[in-house]
Enzyme design. Structure first.
Site, PDB file in Angstrom:
ATOM      1  N   TYR A  60       0.816  -1.218   0.000  1.00  0.00           N
ATOM      2  CA  TYR A  60       0.000   0.000   0.000  1.00  0.00           C
ATOM      3  C   TYR A  60       0.852   1.272   0.000  1.00  0.00           C
ATOM      4  CZ  TYR A  60      -3.816  -3.162   1.402  1.00  0.00           C
ATOM      5  OH  TYR A  60      -4.740  -4.165   1.467  1.00  0.00           O
ATOM      6  N   HIS A 119      -0.399 -11.639   1.334  1.00  0.00           N
ATOM      7  CA  HIS A 119      -1.422 -10.804   0.705  1.00  0.00           C
ATOM      8  C   HIS A 119      -2.234 -11.562  -0.350  1.00  0.00           C
ATOM      9  CE1 HIS A 119      -2.259  -6.268  -0.083  1.00  0.00           C
ATOM     10  NE2 HIS A 119      -3.356  -6.986  -0.131  1.00  0.00           N
ATOM     11  N   ASN A 149      -7.103 -13.664   0.832  1.00  0.00           N
ATOM     12  CA  ASN A 149      -7.575 -14.035  -0.505  1.00  0.00           C
ATOM     13  C   ASN A 149      -7.371 -15.511  -0.833  1.00  0.00           C
ATOM     14  OD1 ASN A 149      -8.329 -11.279  -1.513  1.00  0.00           O
ATOM     15  ND2 ASN A 149      -6.149 -10.911  -1.093  1.00  0.00           N
ATOM     16  N   PRO A 198     -15.813  -4.416   3.217  1.00  0.00           N
ATOM     17  CA  PRO A 198     -16.981  -4.926   3.944  1.00  0.00           C
ATOM     18  C   PRO A 198     -18.292  -4.220   3.619  1.00  0.00           C
ATOM     19  CG  PRO A 198     -15.661  -3.551   5.390  1.00  0.00           C
ATOM     20  CD  PRO A 198     -14.862  -3.743   4.129  1.00  0.00           C
ATOM     21  N   GLY A 200     -18.916  -3.238   0.501  1.00  0.00           N
ATOM     22  CA  GLY A 200     -19.100  -3.430  -0.927  1.00  0.00           C
ATOM     23  C   GLY A 200     -18.762  -2.223  -1.770  1.00  0.00           C
TER      24      GLY A 200
END
Length: 288
Positions: A60, A119, A149, A198, A200
């Site tokens: 990030y 990640h 993920n 969370p 959307g």
């Protein structure tokens, strides 16, 4: 704020703050502005004592450094915050997890991480990365290790070679994409689901959905608060992003009301299996 225990006994709150990616060298006008806004919301969160869980990543940009500066400037005791960060795909390809972790620790101005995650389940690297993370865990450099993920087949592949069960799996969860099978698998295997995106990404279909709209009117809460309360009652740890202090206050007041069980199910019925972020089975990891 209610907390949940991980499979190694460590506890984390059901709500934290996600990170904004901050790109560039840090001198561009837009980057400087974004750094300042992120720094201010981190300071506000730390001073409020409402938020203990902070999620970031080496992927990030400058975010880890901004968070580390805020923690240092506020002077909060290290044990009062839970820092969660991730090893990036490029760092996985380099193959030196210790170096990647040391860089993150330096940026965060700390000598340990509470939670360290992979990640993405990058093909050909994630098993070796995780096995190195196990060593960091045993040395005490990280209090807990986990993944992001990972679908069920990734977790099954990891189980064949790992000696430590991931404590968490951070992945996309929201009422448009409830991921019931993956959540059920994680919970059955004592892996805590953490929801990113969370709310959307404020998708119109979700924000304007009848259950969200009607419950927002009933409880006098914003759609965001209703959705986060849905996560809260389903025991998904949620890490929404915000750069706004009023929004922050709304987020961290969702433990002040309660949805009926049928209302939680009503929100779940919104699900249309709409994925808003990358699919870990089809994405190009070299671009993430």
């Amino acid at each position: 704020m209610e907390e949940l225990k991980l499979n190694n006994g460590m506890s984390i709150p059901l709500l934290g703050i996600g990170a904004t990616g901050i790109w560039g060298e840090g001198k561009e006008p837009q980057t400087v502005k974004l750094i300042q806004r992120q720094y201010e919301i981190y300071c506000y969160a730390l001073k409020s004592r409402k938020c203990r869980l902070f999620d970031t990543s080496s992927a990030y940009g400058l975010n880890e450094e901004v968070l580390g500066k805020a923690i240092n400037d506020i002077g909060i005791n290290r044990n009062e915050v839970i820092l969660m960060s991730k090893i990036s795909n490029s760092q996985q390809r380099e193959g030196n997890v210790r170096k990647a972790l040391e860089e993150t620790l330096k940026k965060l101005n700390t000598d340990y991480l509470d939670v360290y995650l992979i990640h993405w389940p990058q093909t050909g690297t994630f098993i070796n990365t995780y096995l190195q993370m196990e060593k960091m865990y045993k040395e005490g450099l990280v209090k807990s290790i986990g993944v992001c993920n990972f679908n069920i087949h990734h977790l099954e592949e990891l189980r064949q070679q790992a000696s430590i069960i991931p404590s968490v799996n951070q992945f996309e969860i929201h009422p448009l994409f409830t991921q019931d099978n993956l959540i059920n698998y994680c919970q059955a295997n004592n892996i805590l689901p953490i929801a990113y995106s969370p709310i959307g990404r404020m998708h119109d279909v979700l924000i304007n959905a009848k259950p969200v709209y009607e419950l927002s009117r009933k409880y006098g809460k914003t759609p965001v608060q209703i959705i986060l309360r849905w996560h809260y009652q389903l025991y998904h740890v949620a890490i929404p992003r915000t750069l706004d202090k009023n929004h922050f206050d709304d987020i961290f007041s969702v433990d002040e009301f309660f949805l009926e069980e049928r209302e939680v199910s009503w929100i779940s019925s919104i699900n249309e299996n709409i994925r808003l972020r990358y699919n870990p089975d089809t994405c190009d990891f070299s671009r993430l």
